[in-house]
Write an enzyme that holds these catalytic residues in place. Structure first.
Site: not given
Length: 104
Positions: A29, A32
């Site tokens: 991600c 992230c």
């Protein structure tokens, strides 16, 4: 304070701290990964807060992610004395994160 990679056992332990921030993430991600850099800065600014990360892709953490109904990442949970105070999703700068989580 260092950011700790959590599993179900260490997750329980971090909740014993007076204040804990938990980031649910996945290695693939992009937001992230950006959040991880901001959490490093946040940790330096707020050493009184224990910070942990839960990899939702890890087999041992899937039940933990389900328990907290994590459907969007990054997903950040803030606890005081073991009680959930705030849950936010998405990317935050370290200052925006402090504003969102620490304002009374």
């Amino acid at each position: 304070m260092d950011i700790i990679e959590l599993n179900p056992e260490s997750f329980k332990a971090i909740l014993l701290k007076p204040a804990a921030l938990i980031d649910f993430y996945a290695p693939w991600c992009g937001p992230c990964r950006n959040m991880a850099r901001e959490l490093e800065k946040f940790a330096a600014d707020h050493p009184e807060i224990a910070i942990g990360k839960v990899n939702i892709e890890s087999e041992e953490n899937k039940e933990l992610a389900a328990t907290f109904d994590v459907s969007t990442i990054p997903s950040i949970f803030f606890f005081r004395n073991g009680q959930l105070v705030k849950h936010v999703t998405g990317f935050f700068s370290r200052t925006a994160l402090a504003d969102e989580l620490l304002r009374q």
